[in-house]
Scaffold this motif. Structure first.
Motif, PDB file in Angstrom:
ATOM      1  N   SER A  91       0.826  -1.203   0.000  1.00  0.00           N
ATOM      2  CA  SER A  91       0.000   0.000   0.000  1.00  0.00           C
ATOM      3  C   SER A  91       0.867   1.262   0.000  1.00  0.00           C
ATOM      4  O   SER A  91       0.566   2.230  -0.702  1.00  0.00           O
ATOM      5  CB  SER A  91      -0.924  -0.017   1.222  1.00  0.00           C
ATOM      6  OG  SER A  91      -1.701   1.139   1.265  1.00  0.00           O
ATOM      7  N   GLU A  92       1.952   1.256   0.765  1.00  0.00           N
ATOM      8  CA  GLU A  92       2.864   2.399   0.785  1.00  0.00           C
ATOM      9  C   GLU A  92       3.496   2.610  -0.586  1.00  0.00           C
ATOM     10  O   GLU A  92       3.579   3.740  -1.074  1.00  0.00           O
ATOM     11  CB  GLU A  92       3.957   2.188   1.826  1.00  0.00           C
ATOM     12  CG  GLU A  92       3.476   2.279   3.248  1.00  0.00           C
ATOM     13  CD  GLU A  92       4.527   1.862   4.263  1.00  0.00           C
ATOM     14  OE1 GLU A  92       5.668   1.525   3.856  1.00  0.00           O
ATOM     15  OE2 GLU A  92       4.206   1.860   5.453  1.00  0.00           O
ATOM     16  N   TYR A  93       3.951   1.513  -1.195  1.00  0.00           N
ATOM     17  CA  TYR A  93       4.585   1.632  -2.508  1.00  0.00           C
ATOM     18  C   TYR A  93       3.582   2.059  -3.587  1.00  0.00           C
ATOM     19  O   TYR A  93       3.944   2.782  -4.513  1.00  0.00           O
ATOM     20  CB  TYR A  93       5.278   0.333  -2.897  1.00  0.00           C
ATOM     21  CG  TYR A  93       6.501   0.049  -2.061  1.00  0.00           C
ATOM     22  CD1 TYR A  93       7.407   1.051  -1.740  1.00  0.00           C
ATOM     23  CD2 TYR A  93       6.749  -1.217  -1.574  1.00  0.00           C
ATOM     24  CE1 TYR A  93       8.526   0.799  -0.975  1.00  0.00           C
ATOM     25  CE2 TYR A  93       7.866  -1.483  -0.798  1.00  0.00           C
ATOM     26  CZ  TYR A  93       8.753  -0.469  -0.504  1.00  0.00           C
ATOM     27  OH  TYR A  93       9.855  -0.727   0.258  1.00  0.00           O
ATOM     28  N   SER A  94       2.344   1.637  -3.454  1.00  0.00           N
ATOM     29  CA  SER A  94       1.316   2.075  -4.406  1.00  0.00           C
ATOM     30  C   SER A  94       1.073   3.575  -4.283  1.00  0.00           C
ATOM     31  O   SER A  94       0.881   4.268  -5.295  1.00  0.00           O
ATOM     32  CB  SER A  94       0.010   1.321  -4.166  1.00  0.00           C
ATOM     33  OG  SER A  94       0.167  -0.035  -4.437  1.00  0.00           O
ATOM     34  N   LEU A  95       1.089   4.078  -3.063  1.00  0.00           N
ATOM     35  CA  LEU A  95       0.923   5.517  -2.849  1.00  0.00           C
ATOM     36  C   LEU A  95       2.090   6.284  -3.453  1.00  0.00           C
ATOM     37  O   LEU A  95       1.894   7.302  -4.134  1.00  0.00           O
ATOM     38  CB  LEU A  95       0.792   5.810  -1.354  1.00  0.00           C
ATOM     39  CG  LEU A  95       0.563   7.262  -0.959  1.00  0.00           C
ATOM     40  CD1 LEU A  95      -0.720   7.803  -1.581  1.00  0.00           C
ATOM     41  CD2 LEU A  95       0.511   7.397   0.556  1.00  0.00           C
ATOM     42  N   ILE A  96       3.295   5.789  -3.262  1.00  0.00           N
ATOM     43  CA  ILE A  96       4.474   6.438  -3.848  1.00  0.00           C
ATOM     44  C   ILE A  96       4.403   6.399  -5.372  1.00  0.00           C
ATOM     45  O   ILE A  96       4.725   7.389  -6.046  1.00  0.00           O
ATOM     46  CB  ILE A  96       5.766   5.774  -3.330  1.00  0.00           C
ATOM     47  CG1 ILE A  96       5.941   6.072  -1.843  1.00  0.00           C
ATOM     48  CG2 ILE A  96       6.984   6.229  -4.119  1.00  0.00           C
ATOM     49  CD1 ILE A  96       7.029   5.258  -1.177  1.00  0.00           C
ATOM     50  N   GLN A  97       3.962   5.278  -5.929  1.00  0.00           N
ATOM     51  CA  GLN A  97       3.838   5.162  -7.387  1.00  0.00           C
ATOM     52  C   GLN A  97       2.817   6.149  -7.933  1.00  0.00           C
ATOM     53  O   GLN A  97       3.025   6.762  -8.978  1.00  0.00           O
ATOM     54  CB  GLN A  97       3.455   3.727  -7.770  1.00  0.00           C
ATOM     55  CG  GLN A  97       3.308   3.500  -9.253  1.00  0.00           C
ATOM     56  CD  GLN A  97       4.601   3.709 -10.008  1.00  0.00           C
ATOM     57  OE1 GLN A  97       5.641   3.268  -9.563  1.00  0.00           O
ATOM     58  NE2 GLN A  97       4.532   4.377 -11.141  1.00  0.00           N
ATOM     59  N   THR A  98       1.713   6.319  -7.237  1.00  0.00           N
ATOM     60  CA  THR A  98       0.688   7.261  -7.680  1.00  0.00           C
ATOM     61  C   THR A  98       1.224   8.686  -7.649  1.00  0.00           C
ATOM     62  O   THR A  98       0.942   9.480  -8.550  1.00  0.00           O
ATOM     63  CB  THR A  98      -0.562   7.136  -6.788  1.00  0.00           C
ATOM     64  OG1 THR A  98      -0.970   5.767  -6.754  1.00  0.00           O
ATOM     65  CG2 THR A  98      -1.704   7.964  -7.321  1.00  0.00           C
ATOM     66  N   GLN A  99       2.001   9.031  -6.631  1.00  0.00           N
ATOM     67  CA  GLN A  99       2.604  10.367  -6.567  1.00  0.00           C
ATOM     68  C   GLN A  99       3.603  10.563  -7.702  1.00  0.00           C
ATOM     69  O   GLN A  99       3.671  11.649  -8.297  1.00  0.00           O
ATOM     70  CB  GLN A  99       3.285  10.570  -5.213  1.00  0.00           C
ATOM     71  CG  GLN A  99       2.304  10.648  -4.061  1.00  0.00           C
ATOM     72  CD  GLN A  99       2.973  10.555  -2.705  1.00  0.00           C
ATOM     73  OE1 GLN A  99       4.129  10.155  -2.595  1.00  0.00           O
ATOM     74  NE2 GLN A  99       2.235  10.913  -1.668  1.00  0.00           N
ATOM     75  N   THR A 100       4.336   9.519  -8.033  1.00  0.00           N
ATOM     76  CA  THR A 100       5.287   9.603  -9.145  1.00  0.00           C
ATOM     77  C   THR A 100       4.555   9.751 -10.474  1.00  0.00           C
ATOM     78  O   THR A 100       5.003  10.500 -11.355  1.00  0.00           O
ATOM     79  CB  THR A 100       6.177   8.343  -9.164  1.00  0.00           C
ATOM     80  OG1 THR A 100       6.795   8.206  -7.891  1.00  0.00           O
ATOM     81  CG2 THR A 100       7.240   8.439 -10.228  1.00  0.00           C
ATOM     82  N   ASP A 101       3.431   9.075 -10.625  1.00  0.00           N
ATOM     83  CA  ASP A 101       2.637   9.202 -11.851  1.00  0.00           C
ATOM     84  C   ASP A 101       2.167  10.642 -12.053  1.00  0.00           C
ATOM     85  O   ASP A 101       2.102  11.130 -13.183  1.00  0.00           O
ATOM     86  CB  ASP A 101       1.437   8.259 -11.817  1.00  0.00           C
ATOM     87  CG  ASP A 101       1.838   6.799 -11.956  1.00  0.00           C
ATOM     88  OD1 ASP A 101       2.980   6.540 -12.375  1.00  0.00           O
ATOM     89  OD2 ASP A 101       1.004   5.922 -11.629  1.00  0.00           O
ATOM     90  N   LYS A 102       1.843  11.316 -10.974  1.00  0.00           N
ATOM     91  CA  LYS A 102       1.415  12.722 -11.087  1.00  0.00           C
ATOM     92  C   LYS A 102       2.581  13.580 -11.583  1.00  0.00           C
ATOM     93  O   LYS A 102       2.387  14.455 -12.428  1.00  0.00           O
ATOM     94  CB  LYS A 102       0.914  13.250  -9.753  1.00  0.00           C
ATOM     95  CG  LYS A 102       0.461  14.694  -9.850  1.00  0.00           C
ATOM     96  CD  LYS A 102      -0.004  15.251  -8.543  1.00  0.00           C
ATOM     97  CE  LYS A 102      -0.383  16.725  -8.735  1.00  0.00           C
ATOM     98  NZ  LYS A 102      -0.721  17.351  -7.483  1.00  0.00           N
ATOM     99  N   LYS A 103       3.775  13.316 -11.071  1.00  0.00           N
ATOM    100  CA  LYS A 103       4.942  14.079 -11.529  1.00  0.00           C
ATOM    101  C   LYS A 103       5.201  13.828 -13.010  1.00  0.00           C
ATOM    102  O   LYS A 103       5.558  14.746 -13.751  1.00  0.00           O
ATOM    103  CB  LYS A 103       6.169  13.706 -10.713  1.00  0.00           C
ATOM    104  CG  LYS A 103       6.099  14.186  -9.281  1.00  0.00           C
ATOM    105  CD  LYS A 103       7.311  13.739  -8.492  1.00  0.00           C
ATOM    106  CE  LYS A 103       7.180  14.136  -7.032  1.00  0.00           C
ATOM    107  NZ  LYS A 103       8.310  13.633  -6.228  1.00  0.00           N
TER     108      LYS A 103
END
Length: 166
Positions: A43-55
């Motif tokens: 779940s933590e890594y999915s949140l980080i991935q979603t933030q990276t997708d926004k960038k």
């Protein structure tokens, strides 16, 4: 999911059950779960991935720059050789993309919010399962202590009965 959390918790608690001197504390259980729970990590890594997708979505607002370099040497049948070198730099920037990028950024922000809440739900489910398991463990430890004291009393009673009828 709950069985997996309970199994991980029980495995982490086996050393505490084997030695009566070591006391299992709630803070230790929380730390162990935060470090080793695969659902929480995912779940933590999915949140980080979603933030990276926004960038990545916002990168189309920035200029795109590319560079190239080449060198060639050609030897003709005579003694002359020709050398050529070229360097190139190019840049481009979208001036108007029919408001596609701002909408993508808004959608990415909403995805981050949704992933954050999903992470919170996973964390709260794991915390609830851990708390129930911890309470069950404490009750089991109390029952073991109670059973040991009952056994000791029965042994004393048996010894008193033997002494009386001798």
């Amino acid at each position: 999911m709950k069985k997996l959390v309970l199994l991980a918790f029980c495995i982490a608690c086996i050393p505490a059950l084997s030695s009566s001197e070591e006391i299992l504390r709630w803070e230790d259980c929380l730390r162990e779960t935060a470090d080793k729970n695969p659902q929480l990590k995912y779940s933590e890594y999915s949140l980080i991935q979603t933030q990276t997708d926004k960038k990545i979505s916002g990168s189309s607002l920035l200029p795109q720059i590319s560079a190239s370099a080449s060198q060639s040497v050609s030897d003709s049948q005579g003694s002359s050789t020709q050398k050529s070198k070229s360097l190139g730099v190019s840049g481009s920037m979208k001036l108007f993309d029919s408001l596609k990028t701002p909408y993508e950024l808004k959608a990415a922000s909403k995805k981050i919010d949704a992933q954050y809440f999903a992470h919170e739900i996973v964390g709260s489910d794991i915390l609830y399962s851990l708390r129930v398991s911890f309470i069950n463990l404490m009750q089991a430890q109390e029952m073991v202590n109670l059973a040991e004291s009952i056994l000791a009393r029965k042994k004393e009673n048996l010894e008193l009965v033997r002494l009386r009828y001798q």
